[in-house]
Design a protein around this motif. Sequence first.
Motif, mmCIF file in Angstrom:
data_model
loop_
_atom_site.group_PDB
_atom_site.id
_atom_site.type_symbol
_atom_site.label_atom_id
_atom_site.label_comp_id
_atom_site.label_asym_id
_atom_site.label_seq_id
_atom_site.Cartn_x
_atom_site.Cartn_y
_atom_site.Cartn_z
ATOM 1 N N ASP A 1 0.811 -1.214 0.000
ATOM 2 C CA ASP A 1 0.000 0.000 0.000
ATOM 3 C C ASP A 1 0.845 1.266 0.000
ATOM 4 O O ASP A 1 0.390 2.324 -0.428
ATOM 5 C CB ASP A 1 -0.913 0.039 1.239
ATOM 6 C CG ASP A 1 -2.034 -0.985 1.171
ATOM 7 O OD1 ASP A 1 -2.485 -1.286 0.057
ATOM 8 O OD2 ASP A 1 -2.448 -1.485 2.228
ATOM 9 N N PHE A 2 2.070 1.166 0.520
ATOM 10 C CA PHE A 2 2.946 2.326 0.702
ATOM 11 C C PHE A 2 4.298 1.954 0.111
ATOM 12 O O PHE A 2 4.967 1.051 0.609
ATOM 13 C CB PHE A 2 3.045 2.645 2.194
ATOM 14 C CG PHE A 2 3.867 3.851 2.541
ATOM 15 C CD1 PHE A 2 3.894 4.977 1.728
ATOM 16 C CD2 PHE A 2 4.604 3.882 3.722
ATOM 17 C CE1 PHE A 2 4.641 6.088 2.069
ATOM 18 C CE2 PHE A 2 5.341 4.989 4.075
ATOM 19 C CZ PHE A 2 5.364 6.096 3.242
ATOM 20 N N VAL A 3 4.684 2.618 -0.983
ATOM 21 C CA VAL A 3 5.863 2.177 -1.726
ATOM 22 C C VAL A 3 6.804 3.331 -2.054
ATOM 23 O O VAL A 3 6.395 4.494 -2.125
ATOM 24 C CB VAL A 3 5.462 1.482 -3.048
ATOM 25 C CG1 VAL A 3 4.678 0.219 -2.782
ATOM 26 C CG2 VAL A 3 4.679 2.422 -3.947
ATOM 27 N N GLU A 4 8.052 2.956 -2.259
ATOM 28 C CA GLU A 4 9.050 3.850 -2.844
ATOM 29 C C GLU A 4 9.646 3.124 -4.041
ATOM 30 O O GLU A 4 10.012 1.947 -3.937
ATOM 31 C CB GLU A 4 10.141 4.199 -1.832
ATOM 32 C CG GLU A 4 11.199 5.133 -2.393
ATOM 33 C CD GLU A 4 12.172 5.619 -1.340
ATOM 34 O OE1 GLU A 4 13.388 5.606 -1.607
ATOM 35 O OE2 GLU A 4 11.717 6.001 -0.236
ATOM 36 N N LEU B 1 1.240 6.459 -1.575
ATOM 37 C CA LEU B 1 0.236 5.447 -1.266
ATOM 38 C C LEU B 1 -0.468 4.986 -2.531
ATOM 39 O O LEU B 1 -0.819 5.814 -3.373
ATOM 40 C CB LEU B 1 -0.823 6.019 -0.325
ATOM 41 C CG LEU B 1 -0.515 6.111 1.158
ATOM 42 C CD1 LEU B 1 -1.684 6.784 1.876
ATOM 43 C CD2 LEU B 1 -0.273 4.733 1.758
ATOM 44 N N LEU B 2 -0.683 3.698 -2.644
ATOM 45 C CA LEU B 2 -1.516 3.209 -3.746
ATOM 46 C C LEU B 2 -2.945 3.676 -3.512
ATOM 47 O O LEU B 2 -3.565 3.317 -2.506
ATOM 48 C CB LEU B 2 -1.461 1.684 -3.836
ATOM 49 C CG LEU B 2 -0.441 1.160 -4.861
ATOM 50 C CD1 LEU B 2 0.967 1.326 -4.338
ATOM 51 C CD2 LEU B 2 -0.719 -0.281 -5.200
ATOM 52 N N SER B 3 -3.421 4.514 -4.403
ATOM 53 C CA SER B 3 -4.744 5.106 -4.243
ATOM 54 C C SER B 3 -5.221 5.586 -5.602
ATOM 55 O O SER B 3 -4.537 6.380 -6.256
ATOM 56 C CB SER B 3 -4.681 6.280 -3.259
ATOM 57 O OG SER B 3 -5.910 6.967 -3.200
ATOM 58 N N GLU B 4 -6.366 5.093 -6.029
ATOM 59 C CA GLU B 4 -6.877 5.466 -7.344
ATOM 60 C C GLU B 4 -7.673 6.757 -7.248
ATOM 61 O O GLU B 4 -8.552 6.891 -6.384
ATOM 62 C CB GLU B 4 -7.760 4.346 -7.897
ATOM 63 C CG GLU B 4 -8.145 4.547 -9.343
ATOM 64 C CD GLU B 4 -8.719 3.283 -9.972
ATOM 65 O OE1 GLU B 4 -9.367 3.410 -11.032
ATOM 66 O OE2 GLU B 4 -8.511 2.198 -9.409
ATOM 67 N N PRO B 5 -7.395 7.732 -8.108
ATOM 68 C CA PRO B 5 -8.161 8.981 -8.074
ATOM 69 C C PRO B 5 -9.595 8.752 -8.516
ATOM 70 O O PRO B 5 -9.899 7.794 -9.227
ATOM 71 C CB PRO B 5 -7.417 9.881 -9.070
ATOM 72 C CG PRO B 5 -6.769 8.930 -10.015
ATOM 73 C CD PRO B 5 -6.404 7.719 -9.200
#
Length: 200
Positions: free
Chosen positions: A49-52, A127-131
Motif C-alpha cells: 500500500d505504501f511504496v518507494e 500510497l496506492l490510491s486510485e483517483p
Amino acid sequence: MLLRYLVLFGGIVMMITGCNSLISQQFGTHQLRTVAIEDAVDKGLGDADFVELNGAVIGEAFIVGPALRSTDEDYVLRPILSPKQAAAWSAGEKVSVKLIGWTETTDPACVQAPGCLPPTGTPIRGLLSEPTWRKNPVEDWPGQRVELSPDPLYIQLNEKPMAWYWNLALLLGGLLLAIVPESFRHRRKIAALDKPASNA
C-alpha cells in the motif's frame, strides 16, 4: 432504537479500522516497501500500500483532472517511467505505462505546461490510491504519447499512511463509542429491575 444500533455499528467500524491499520503499519501492507521500477512495471506491486520506487522517473507528460467545485483541488497525473521508457518518450516515441502518479494542487502553474515536476533526486514515494474517475481523464493520454496499461496502478505521491497514534485513537474511540452507551444502558436496566415495586 435505530440510533442506538447506528452508534454501536459506528463504534465497531472505528475499532476494526483502527486495529487493522495498526497491524498493517507494524507487520503488513502499510509498511514502506522499496521496489525497483523494472520489477514494478513487470510484476506490479503485490499487496503493498505504501511504496518507494527505486530508479523511477516522473514523466514530463501530464494530464489534469480539473476541480469539480470552488473548494476542490485540481488533480495532476503523470506517468511513472523506467529510465529506458523516459528516454524513449523524450525521443518522440509512444510508451506503454503501468504506473501513474498523481497529486492535488491549487497552484495554477502546475496545471499549465510544463507543469511542476519534482526536483531531481526527489524520492518517488506514496500510497496506492486510485483517483476519482471524475477527475481522471484517461482519454487524454494518447495525446501525450502515453498508452495506458489495461490494469494501471495509481500512486498518490508524497502521501503516507495515517500516523500510528491516530489509528490508536480511532481504535480507542470506537471502543468507547461501542461499549460505553451499551454499558450505561445495561446498568440502567439492572437498576430498574432491582427497584422495588411501589405499594398499591
